[in-house]
Design a protein around this motif. Structure first.
Motif, PDB file in Angstrom:
ATOM      1  N   GLY A  50      55.421   8.351  -3.464  1.00 57.98           N
ATOM      2  CA  GLY A  50      56.386   7.244  -3.525  1.00 57.98           C
ATOM      3  C   GLY A  50      55.738   6.145  -4.345  1.00 57.98           C
ATOM      4  O   GLY A  50      54.957   6.423  -5.254  1.00 57.98           O
ATOM      5  N   ASP A  51      56.053   4.883  -4.050  1.00 57.18           N
ATOM      6  CA  ASP A  51      55.353   3.758  -4.693  1.00 57.18           C
ATOM      7  C   ASP A  51      54.270   3.272  -3.736  1.00 57.18           C
ATOM      8  O   ASP A  51      54.522   3.143  -2.539  1.00 57.18           O
ATOM      9  N   PHE A  52      53.102   2.977  -4.257  1.00 53.85           N
ATOM     10  CA  PHE A  52      52.025   2.568  -3.349  1.00 53.85           C
ATOM     11  C   PHE A  52      50.989   1.731  -4.089  1.00 53.85           C
ATOM     12  O   PHE A  52      50.965   1.667  -5.311  1.00 53.85           O
ATOM     13  N   ASP A 107      51.037   1.208   1.623  1.00 51.67           N
ATOM     14  CA  ASP A 107      51.133  -0.198   1.258  1.00 51.67           C
ATOM     15  C   ASP A 107      51.941  -0.330  -0.034  1.00 51.67           C
ATOM     16  O   ASP A 107      51.621   0.299  -1.037  1.00 51.67           O
ATOM     17  N   HIS A 108      53.022  -1.128   0.019  1.00 53.25           N
ATOM     18  CA  HIS A 108      53.839  -1.363  -1.175  1.00 53.25           C
ATOM     19  C   HIS A 108      54.446  -2.754  -1.021  1.00 53.25           C
ATOM     20  O   HIS A 108      54.199  -3.439  -0.028  1.00 53.25           O
ATOM     21  N   SER A 109      55.275  -3.189  -1.977  1.00 49.76           N
ATOM     22  CA  SER A 109      55.818  -4.544  -1.898  1.00 49.76           C
ATOM     23  C   SER A 109      57.079  -4.643  -1.041  1.00 49.76           C
ATOM     24  O   SER A 109      57.874  -5.562  -1.192  1.00 49.76           O
ATOM     25  N   GLY A 126      53.092  -4.408  -6.744  1.00 47.17           N
ATOM     26  CA  GLY A 126      53.279  -3.483  -5.630  1.00 47.17           C
ATOM     27  C   GLY A 126      52.724  -2.103  -5.934  1.00 47.17           C
ATOM     28  O   GLY A 126      52.850  -1.189  -5.115  1.00 47.17           O
ATOM     29  N   HIS A 127      52.127  -1.951  -7.114  1.00 41.45           N
ATOM     30  CA  HIS A 127      51.720  -0.618  -7.576  1.00 41.45           C
ATOM     31  C   HIS A 127      50.213  -0.522  -7.813  1.00 41.45           C
ATOM     32  O   HIS A 127      49.561  -1.509  -8.165  1.00 41.45           O
ATOM     33  N   ALA A 128      49.709   0.701  -7.687  1.00 43.71           N
ATOM     34  CA  ALA A 128      48.275   0.945  -7.839  1.00 43.71           C
ATOM     35  C   ALA A 128      47.831   0.726  -9.285  1.00 43.71           C
ATOM     36  O   ALA A 128      48.559   1.044 -10.229  1.00 43.71           O
ATOM     37  N   SER A 171      61.414   7.347   0.164  1.00 46.70           N
ATOM     38  CA  SER A 171      60.085   6.752   0.284  1.00 46.70           C
ATOM     39  C   SER A 171      60.176   5.291   0.718  1.00 46.70           C
ATOM     40  O   SER A 171      59.412   4.845   1.566  1.00 46.70           O
ATOM     41  N   HIS A 172      61.118   4.526   0.146  1.00 40.61           N
ATOM     42  CA  HIS A 172      61.270   3.136   0.565  1.00 40.61           C
ATOM     43  C   HIS A 172      62.594   2.588   0.043  1.00 40.61           C
ATOM     44  O   HIS A 172      63.228   3.183  -0.818  1.00 40.61           O
ATOM     45  N   ALA A 173      62.968   1.406   0.536  1.00 38.70           N
ATOM     46  CA  ALA A 173      64.320   0.884   0.293  1.00 38.70           C
ATOM     47  C   ALA A 173      64.436   0.047  -0.980  1.00 38.70           C
ATOM     48  O   ALA A 173      65.177  -0.933  -1.005  1.00 38.70           O
ATOM     49  N   HIS A 174      63.719   0.394  -2.042  1.00 39.52           N
ATOM     50  CA  HIS A 174      63.980  -0.219  -3.347  1.00 39.52           C
ATOM     51  C   HIS A 174      65.044   0.619  -4.059  1.00 39.52           C
ATOM     52  O   HIS A 174      65.011   1.853  -3.984  1.00 39.52           O
ATOM     53  N   LEU A 175      65.938  -0.067  -4.796  1.00 33.92           N
ATOM     54  CA  LEU A 175      67.079   0.651  -5.378  1.00 33.92           C
ATOM     55  C   LEU A 175      66.686   1.729  -6.386  1.00 33.92           C
ATOM     56  O   LEU A 175      67.408   2.703  -6.553  1.00 33.92           O
ATOM     57  N   ASP A 176      65.537   1.562  -7.045  1.00 30.88           N
ATOM     58  CA  ASP A 176      65.147   2.603  -8.003  1.00 30.88           C
ATOM     59  C   ASP A 176      64.691   3.879  -7.281  1.00 30.88           C
ATOM     60  O   ASP A 176      64.403   4.889  -7.923  1.00 30.88           O
ATOM     61  N   HIS A 177      64.655   3.843  -5.944  1.00 34.08           N
ATOM     62  CA  HIS A 177      64.341   5.036  -5.155  1.00 34.08           C
ATOM     63  C   HIS A 177      65.503   5.489  -4.277  1.00 34.08           C
ATOM     64  O   HIS A 177      65.599   6.657  -3.933  1.00 34.08           O
ATOM     65  N   CYS A 178      66.387   4.536  -3.899  1.00 36.51           N
ATOM     66  CA  CYS A 178      67.476   4.899  -2.979  1.00 36.51           C
ATOM     67  C   CYS A 178      68.867   4.715  -3.587  1.00 36.51           C
ATOM     68  O   CYS A 178      69.856   5.175  -3.025  1.00 36.51           O
TER      69      CYS A 178
END
Ligand code: ZN
Length: 504
Positions: free
Chosen positions: A232-234, A211-213, A456-458, A94-101
């Protein structure tokens, strides 16, 4: 029939590892590092040992007990053959933050990463500019060889690029960037890159920018026997809120919604990138000396916010060389040069890393020396954080303003860092915005002041709006410490903890 298994990240913020399978073929939605679980055992000076491959992580239950990992990370005294093996055909990032990748680098090297061109470029730049450890080897990895003692793994001489599947068309610049070796003694054999429409996947996959941080963030909808949407995160309160809404409109035909719930346990506060802009602008307008803006690395939208502020008040924005390298990476992905109105801080150091040579050769004229900032501090906004405080010893400012524009501290260690940060700022006579330090039972603790940072979150009300708009048959919350909020507020909520599975 589609099977959904949440191996991790159901009741923690991050660590998402969600497996979706149909007719024996499947994909992971993210394969992130679970900071909460890692933190139970590890800290900065105690971490998993790279020469032991995945041994430590398996034994501490920090990654799922599955037979899906790189063979070269398995030392002789670890037997994974009894663990279930999955037919993983790709990881959708979903995006390049470490808690996802962060744990993707451990996966069998034949598994490609499906991601946006920007995420792919960031994965490469992050690894280029950090020391090689197995936990950071996502974009490329060095194949390990059994040592003389076969419980110990040694690094090979060549780095091998992972296969990437781009969700959008990619440029020649991105390919060149992925092929470029910046690790001193190693060669880099780049991996294959192709586009999603050229690649056969178990599901029809549609990616949507959200849209995320961080730039390059995506949500996905998978179409198979049923349609599954993954946020993902949004968020819906940043400059690109419209993009998140476009995803929500398209997710209306999904019967399953896998949704993040970072802020499900917090009270909603009125926050937006625009409020951050206005509050920080006011601080900068009223400040006479040096201004320091502290925000997370790779929060490029916040960087843009401070660039806008700098332009408005006639100051120059100064970033670190590492930030500039990230902007170079993004430019390789989308062709947009973001450096033209920014300066790069010239760190006083004995040697330079190879990746910084690239920044120097491209933007050597943009470097600004601490002595120049020292002479006219009122001309600059420095993008520094706690770990850059040492550079103030070269600038020697007599006073200034420090804007803390990042998330609140949660762990004990972060609290200590704030005590130290406060000491540095006190030493250099800075006024602080965004947090203050208060005495609590003889100890100093940070207390955060709202208005200088937007998450960065809803928010809860936005999560509610999304769930009602999509109106799925099943809601699966992830990336939250409060799945109960979903259960209490919506029908058809299914929480899948640590390997629990749902068939739809
Ligand atoms: Zn994130």
């Amino acid at each position: 029939m589609t099977s959904i298994t949440v191996y991790d990240g159901a009741t923690t913020i991050g660590g998402n590892k969600i497996y979706v399978e149909e007719k024996g073929r499947g994909v992971f939605l993210d394969f992130g590092m679970n900071f909460a679980k890692y933190g139970e055992f590890f800290e900065e000076f105690l971490s998993e040992r790279s020469p032991r491959g995945i041994h430590d992580l398996i034994h501490l239950n920090l990654i799922p007990k599955l037979n899906i990992y790189r063979k070269d990370l398995i030392p002789i005294d670890l037997d994974v053959s009894s663990f279930p093996s999955l037919n993983v055909e790709a990881v959708l990032l979903s995006h390049a933050h470490l808690d996802h990748c962060g744990n993707i680098g451990l996966l069998d090297a034949r598994i490609p990463i499906i991601a946006s061109p920007i995420s792919i470029a960031l994965l490469k730049a992050m690894l280029d500019s950090s020391p090689s450890k197995i936990r950071s080897e996502i974009a490329y990895y060095s194949e390990k060889i059994l040592g003389e003692d076969p419980r110990i793994l040694r690094s090979g001489k060549t780095d091998i690029g992972r296969k990437f599947v781009c969700i959008a068309n990619y440029s020649e610049d991105l390919i060149n960037f992925l092929s470029l070796s910046v690790k001193s003694t190693k060669k880099l054999e780049p991996g294959d890159v192709c586009e999603l429409n050229e690649y056969s996947t178990p599901f029809e996959i549609r990616a949507f920018e959200v849209d995320h941080s961080i730039y390059g963030a995506n949500a996905y909808i998978l179409y198979g026997d049923t349609a599954i949407a993954y946020t993902g995160d949004f968020r819906l309160h940043g400059k690109n809120a419209e993009k998140s809404k476009e995803f929500v409109r398209n997710a209306k035909d999904a019967s399953v919604l896998i949704i993040e719930g970072t802020r499900a346990e917090r009270e909603d506060v009125n926050e937006s990138e625009d409020i951050v802009f206005r509050n920080c602008l006011k601080v900068v307008e009223e400040s006479k000396g040096l201004v320091i803006a502290d925000f997370s690395p790779r929060n490029f939208e916040r960087l843009e916010t401070f660039l806008d502020i700098a332009k408005k008040v006639g100051r120059q924005l100064v970033i670190t060389a590492k930030d500039a390298y990230m902007l170079h990476a993004i430019e390789c992905a989308d062709g947009v040069c973001r450096m033209k109105d920014m300066l790069i801080y010239n760190e006083l150091r004995a040697t330079r890393n190879k990746w910084e040579d690239i920044v120097m050769s491209k933007w050597g004229d943009n470097y600004v020396d601490p002595a120049d900032i020292s002479k006219e501090p009122e001309k600059y906004i420095l993008c520094f954080s706690f770990y850059d405080m040492k550079h103030l010893l070269d600038i020697k400012p007599s006073s200034g303003a420090y804007i803390y524009s990042s998330s609140e501290a949660f762990t004990e260690e972060q609290v200590f860092d704030f005590q130290r940060l406060h000491r540095w700022l006190e030493h250099f006579n800075f006024r602080i915005y965004g947090f203050e330090v208060v005495v609590e039972g003889k100890k100093l603790k940070p207390r955060f002041v709202k208005g200088y940072h937007a998450s960065g979150h809803a928010s809860k009300s936005d999560l509610r709006w999304v769930i009602e708009a999509v109106d799925p048959d099943v809601v699966i919350p992830v990336h939250t410490e409060n799945p109960e909020w979903f259960i209490e507020n919506f029908e058809n909520v299914v929480v899948l903890r640590d390997g629990e599975n749902l068939e739809v």
